[in-house]
Design a protein around this motif. Structure first.
Motif, PDB file in Angstrom:
ATOM      1  N   UNK A  30       0.822  -1.214   0.000  1.00  0.00           N
ATOM      2  CA  UNK A  30       0.000   0.000   0.000  1.00  0.00           C
ATOM      3  C   UNK A  30       0.855   1.263   0.000  1.00  0.00           C
ATOM      4  N   UNK A  31       1.967   1.200   0.727  1.00  0.00           N
ATOM      5  CA  UNK A  31       2.775   2.408   0.834  1.00  0.00           C
ATOM      6  C   UNK A  31       3.624   2.660  -0.402  1.00  0.00           C
ATOM      7  N   UNK A  32       3.751   1.651  -1.254  1.00  0.00           N
ATOM      8  CA  UNK A  32       4.526   1.862  -2.471  1.00  0.00           C
ATOM      9  C   UNK A  32       3.741   2.791  -3.401  1.00  0.00           C
ATOM     10  N   UNK A  33       4.396   3.776  -3.983  1.00  0.00           N
ATOM     11  CA  UNK A  33       3.643   4.738  -4.812  1.00  0.00           C
ATOM     12  C   UNK A  33       2.833   4.077  -5.925  1.00  0.00           C
ATOM     13  N   UNK A  34       3.370   3.000  -6.521  1.00  0.00           N
ATOM     14  CA  UNK A  34       2.635   2.401  -7.631  1.00  0.00           C
ATOM     15  C   UNK A  34       1.487   1.527  -7.152  1.00  0.00           C
ATOM     16  N   UNK A  35       1.479   1.168  -5.889  1.00  0.00           N
ATOM     17  CA  UNK A  35       0.459   0.333  -5.256  1.00  0.00           C
ATOM     18  C   UNK A  35       0.071  -0.893  -6.111  1.00  0.00           C
ATOM     19  N   UNK A  36       0.977  -1.870  -6.172  1.00  0.00           N
ATOM     20  CA  UNK A  36       0.723  -3.014  -7.053  1.00  0.00           C
ATOM     21  C   UNK A  36      -0.264  -4.025  -6.475  1.00  0.00           C
TER      22      UNK A  36
END
Lengths: 345, 95, 166, 136
Positions: free
Chosen positions: A247-253
């Motif tokens: 969730x915290x990853x900018x791309x939200x995979x």
């Protein structure tokens, strides 16, 4: 009318004996020959460890019922067939039973189903009413066996210890909880605690325990549950970290999918434990719990893989049925797990 | 080693303040929706947050009876979620 | 495979919700009664205790359906609960007057019976507040759930009168 | 020494609780539909709340109030997933369709009716199957 064919589903109740004779009596009223199909529907298939034991019990019950039939029939023309249903599938709700009966009825040309009013397949509580509704829906005519009141009385006596167990258990749970809240050394708390526990157990004992308590099994289950909690917390933390990373990853995979998992746990408490454990583990969310068919929304692929590996299911089975029954194939291996589209919710 | 000049109470109060900030952030979803369930979910999360804030305040301000309120709040929060999700279903479920 | 079609006539709450309500209910009821009985010790204690007792019933009503719960919990029982609450409240108050004090002046008990001030408070909290709050919460809920049909009106206004005494 | 250990344990628990609640808040804002939001809203938040409550219990030490805190902890852990299930079930019942990986890759955006028109900055490239081994 030349002959009647009736289907009598059996289960180990106090009224089963009367049901059999009712089936014979009513069947012979308007026909001179009768074909009685005695069936026992097993809730579990033979894949699960407790299946064998149940099969054994079912065969014994069928043998007894055959003897009863022979007694009741006397010299009338009665033929008996007996069968065990559901050993190749996992019967769960009333609908599954109704389906199984209907299938059998179609195969053997049965006209009427005679149901024991106390019909209680497996360990789950009585399913008579919903079963009748499902039989209606399936277009199968049925007749509720007229069993006599003494049987009802007998049942209450038989259930006496069971009811006592419920009141007893809830009384001590409530009293213990009260003393945890209050001060166990203060007389006021002890007196009011007894009163409160009395009120609580009197009003809620039959609400809380919808299933029969087992004097040996239930405490053991509680102990096993205590082992389950740390495991669950560990799983929760692990999955939470995984989901946080995503969730915290900018791309939200994320890759949301809807999956259906057919579980092998009983309804009620085991199902609650499993469904809530699945929900508590991030990445998987139980959207529906229709009997044993869980519709689970999964957020990331790794969570879905974990779900299909069925580690939580095994743990829940361990809690409620012991170590033996935890050794079942994962939902993936059983073919009980599939990804379905969102429109099938 | 406890750092000088920092007490546990202050940490709890600071944490409570941060939880309030997070609650305000979540409030966006309660306002924006777009579906009833979204709002319900947001309010449910806010409720859980409130419970935590109350508990932190109970420890931070040394007012243990806040915990009573927190428990009741948690109960009402659960009831609210179940009730509203039941009544948003067509036919109202039971009513 | 969608199996919802024939379940329309008997919409039941999900097994998960139902079972968790079953599990939670005894604990909340015990807790509610605990708070009512210890209401004199904490601010607002009995009010919350009564509210929890009421909420427990509502929770059961949500999980099991309102009609079965209404049958389980007789209407007269709930009204009796509120009435008893009001009766205890007024009774305690009048008792203090009878003993020569003012309305709800607990000190009268101390002089007459030699019991602490605390017990007058306790009676009011347990009897007066908790019973009334629980009863009112339950009554209001069931009254609302029954809908506002004209034939139900009489009963509702009667109950509203009872609760006004608080 | 024990005091210091307890102090740091409390700090760690509070910080972890704040972190997971933060993740939950981010998830509630960013995720595309109700089902996905329910993941963080109910579960990550439950863990965050649980950690914070554990910190409170630890700080209160051996007294009546910490019993209440532990009760609160258990209560939150039982009711939160149930509430999330209730909400998700009601969403499914009212016919809100979930955004799935398939529907998102088909036309680049999830179908309407998911009720998520405000997915402004957070276009999830849901089709990419990454992080397969994230859960260790």
């Amino acid at each position: 009318m030349a002959g009647n064919r009736v289907l009598v589903p059996l289960s180990d109740t106090v009224t089963v004996r009367q049901t059999v004779s009712y089936a014979v009596r009513s069947g012979l009223e308007d026909a001179d020959s009768l074909e009685v199909h005695l069936v026992v529907a097993l809730p579990h298939d033979t894949e699960v460890p407790e299946g064998d034991e149940q099969r054994e019990e079912a065969n014994q019950l069928l043998a007894r019922a055959r003897r009863w039939l022979a007694e009741d029939a006397g010299d009338a023309d009665v033929t008996v067939e007996s069968a065990v249903l559901g050993d190749d599938e996992y019967l769960f709700g009333p609908r599954d039973y109704a389906d199984a009966f209907e299938e059998y009825a179609d195969e053997h040309g049965v006209d009427l189903v005679v149901i024991d009013p106390e019909y209680k397949p497996g360990v789950t509580s009585s399913i008579l009413q919903p079963l009748e509704r499902e039989l209606d829906a399936a277009g199968l005519s049925y007749d509720e066996a007229a069993v006599e009141r003494p049987a009802r009385h007998e049942r209450l006596v038989g259930e006496g210890t069971e009811r006592f167990d419920r009141y007893f258990a809830l009384f001590w749970i409530s009293f213990g909880f009260y003393l945890v809240l209050g001060d166990p050394t203060y007389w006021f708390d002890l007196v009011t605690g007894v009163a409160v526990a009395g009120i609580v157990s009197a009003s809620l004992a039959n609400v809380t325990f919808s299933f029969p308590l087992d004097r040996i099994e239930s405490p053991i289950r509680t102990v096993r549950f205590a082992f389950y909690v740390p495991y669950l917390i560990w799983e929760i933390v692990k999955a939470n970290v995984a989901i946080s990373v995503v969730i915290l990853r900018p791309s939200m995979p994320i890759a949301p999918t809807i999956t259906r998992v057919n579980t092998r746990v009983r309804s009620g408490l085991p199902l609650l434990a499993l469904a809530n454990s699945i929900t508590l583990t991030p990445g998987t969310l139980t959207v529906r719990a229709n009997d044993q068919r869980l519709i689970v929304h999964t957020l990331i692929p790794s969570a879905r893989e974990d779900l299909f590996d069925g580690s939580l299911e095994r743990a829940v089975r361990f809690v409620f049925n012991g170590r033996e029954s935890a050794r079942i194939p994962s939902p993936r291996e059983r073919g009980d797990a599939e990804i379905i589209g969102g429109d099938e919710l | 080693m406890i750092p000088a000049g920092v007490s546990i109470e202050e940490i709890f109060l600071l944490a409570a303040a941060l939880f309030v900030v997070l609650a305000i952030v979540m409030f966006y979803r309660a306002v924006a929706g777009p579906t009833t369930q979204d709002r319900l979910l947001a309010v449910n999360v806010l409720g859980t947050n409130t419970v935590v804030i109350l508990a932190l305040l109970a420890a931070g301000l040394d007012e243990p009876w806040f915990l009573d309120i927190a428990l009741i709040y948690a109960l009402l929060n659960f009831l609210m979620a179940v009730a509203i999700s039941k009544f948003t279903v067509e036919r109202g479920g039971v009513l | 495979m969608s199996r919802t079609d024939t379940y329309d006539d008997t919409y039941t709450e999900s097994q998960v919700i139902m079972t968790s309500v079953r599990i939670i209910a005894p604990f909340t009821l015990t807790y509610g009664m605990f708070m009512s009985l210890h209401g004199a010790d904490t601010p607002g204690g009995s009010f919350q205790g009564g509210a929890i007792i009421g909420v427990t019933v509502l929770m059961l009503a949500f999980a099991f359906g309102i009609e079965p719960t209404r049958r389980w919990l007789k209407n007269s029982f709930v009204v009796g609960l509120v009435t008893a609450g009001v009766a205890i409240f007024i009774g305690t108050g009048l008792a203090t007057i009878a003993l020569g004090g003012n309305f709800l002046e607990y000190d009268a008990f101390v002089e007459t019976f030699g019991i602490a001030h605390y017990w007058g408070m306790e009676a009011i909290e347990v009897g007066g507040v908790a019973l009334i709050v629980a009863g009112v919460v339950i009554t209001l809920f069931f009254a609302t759930a029954a809908g506002f049909t004209p034939d139900g009106r009489g009963e509702e206004s009667y109950q509203a009168e009872v609760t006004d005494d608080d | 020494m024990i005091e210091a250990a307890r102090f740091w344990a409390i700090v760690v628990l509070v910080v972890a609780g704040l972190f997971f609640t933060f993740v939950s808040a981010v998830g509630v804002i960013r995720l595309p539909d109700i089902y996905a939001r329910a993941h963080t809203a109910s579960q990550t938040d439950t863990l965050g709340a649980g950690l914070a409550l554990a910190a409170v219990a630890l700080a209160l030490g051996w007294q009546q109030a910490s019993v209440y805190t532990v009760l609160l902890l258990f209560f939150v852990f039982i009711t939160n997933p149930t509430a999330a299930h209730a909400i998700a079930r009601s969403a499914a019942e009212t016919g809100i369709e979930p955004v799935t990986a398939d529907s998102a890759t088909d036309d680049g955006s999830p179908d309407s009716g998911t009720g998520a028109p405000d997915r402004n900055s957070s276009e999830p490239d849901a089709g990419s199957d990454v992080d397969g081994g994230e859960t260790a």
